[in-house]
Design a protein around this motif. Sequence first.
Motif, short mmCIF file in Angstrom:
data_model
loop_
_atom_site.label_atom_id
_atom_site.label_comp_id
_atom_site.label_asym_id
_atom_site.label_seq_id
_atom_site.Cartn_x
_atom_site.Cartn_y
_atom_site.Cartn_z
N LEU A 1 0.80 -1.32 0.17
CA LEU A 1 0.16 -0.02 0.05
C LEU A 1 0.90 1.22 0.10
N VAL A 2 2.01 0.96 -0.70
CA VAL A 2 2.90 2.42 -0.85
C VAL A 2 2.34 3.14 -1.79
N PRO A 3 2.21 4.57 -1.78
CA PRO A 3 1.95 5.59 -2.71
C PRO A 3 2.77 5.32 -4.03
N GLY A 4 2.21 5.18 -4.91
CA GLY A 4 3.10 5.33 -6.25
C GLY A 4 3.14 3.55 -6.55
N TRP A 5 2.83 2.72 -5.94
CA TRP A 5 3.09 1.30 -6.20
C TRP A 5 1.85 0.51 -6.39
N HIS A 6 0.88 0.94 -5.87
CA HIS A 6 -0.37 0.32 -5.81
C HIS A 6 -1.27 0.61 -7.04
N ASN A 7 -0.79 -0.14 -8.17
CA ASN A 7 -1.39 -0.11 -9.43
C ASN A 7 -1.54 -1.34 -10.05
#
Length: 484
Positions: A274-280
């Motif tokens: 749930l790290v911003p920029g990874w959760h894609n």
Amino acid sequence: MQEAGRASSLARNTLRRQRSEATVSSGTVAVPEAGTVLESGLNYAAIDELVVRPILRAHPPRWWVLGLAISGALLLLFLAAVIRTVTGGIGVFGDTIPSAWGFPIINLVWWIGIAHAGTLISAILLLTRQEWRSSINRLAEAMTLFAVVCAGLYPILHMGRPWLFYWLAPYPNTVGLFPQFRSPLAWDFFAIPTYAFTSLLFWYVGLIPDLATLRDRVTSSGGKLAYGLLALGWCGSAKHWQRYRRSYVLLAAIATALVVSVESTINFDFSVALVPGWHNTLGPPYFVAGAMFTGFALVLVLAIPVRSAFGLQQVITPTHLNNCAKLMLALGLVVVYGHATEFFGAWYGGSPAEQFVSLSWVTGPYAFAFWLSLLSFTVIQALWFRRVRLRPLYLFVISLVVLVGMWFDSFMIIVGSLSRGYLPSSWHLYHPTFWDYALFSGSFGLFFTLFLLFLRFVPVVNQSEVKALAHARGMIEVVPSDAT
């Protein structure tokens, strides 16, 4: 009638060569005919001589010795960095909290992408029956194996206690050692070794007919013994060819599925967090496209000098360079689309943390990584023009820029996302140390040492497939029996 047809074919080939020479001498680019995968004037003996000659030479060329000396020096630097890491721990790196993933994982993502691309290029082109693969597939497969070696060392060294790397194996947890069976690291342990073993088999099976050719042509007793053992008693019988074709296609299908699954698993290390920029959710296909994009760039970087140094212009023709450039352009556009969806998802999702990280990529302390990665997507736009695609020097420079840009793309994703998370109080800038740089630059020494040894002892082009292609296209020039 047959003699007349053969004479007509030779006349057309001669006229084509004369036109090509005239075009080159006038300073323009010779545009190959559609489907010109092999140049004319080749027979079986000429193909053998062209590919095997560098291996049968008593002494390697000077450029090979110089390259081995440089790569050997870098390999010593790599070994020094590994020893320093083992004795000093990962504190010798610039890894901090929250940027616990620094150069080692960046390099893992970059090298593993290259490794996956090589087999994927060869396997997919085989399954889709692309004839032009026969001249570059072995180069791509060898690139895969050497990149896997480089990539596999990084997560082990990043553990801090490399001698306990077997803890990653999800063996029965009877003593409570394994921390989390649902961790993506367990998936990596299954995926990467399985892929490496399958890629090795795929490469080796394709080598067997050519190893038998070397067994029959090498003069030294040691060479005959080595190549004879590796050729596994190959005699070129119909039964041998039947088994070869079946196993080769089967391994290609398995390798293709493994590449997609392993590269997706590598992305799961990021996207399940749930790290911003990874959760894609677009992460797995984005990683697969990025791996092939980087892989085609390295194939061109390796193939263009080898083609010139070994005189393989008749086998690795402008058509191969043109097709590789087209695919690199298409895959680069897919990667651009993946980046665009990341920014769109951050804006449309409405998450302040995601929006901040996306903005930080562009304007933050690591914005240089974003703009350098953007440079790789900018230079490939020149590949829309056929004149650029047919110039080896232009392709070589563009491919180098792509390799650099994709490394900084991994840097942006990993460090740019970790250094600025949900809590501003935990923000911390990442600064790599000398040993970070030494381990990364030294890995090139490991890669190119293995690659140069490959060039010296193994045919760089798949002779058997090139011969089959030349025969199928009626390009073999038959020498009359009374010719002197």
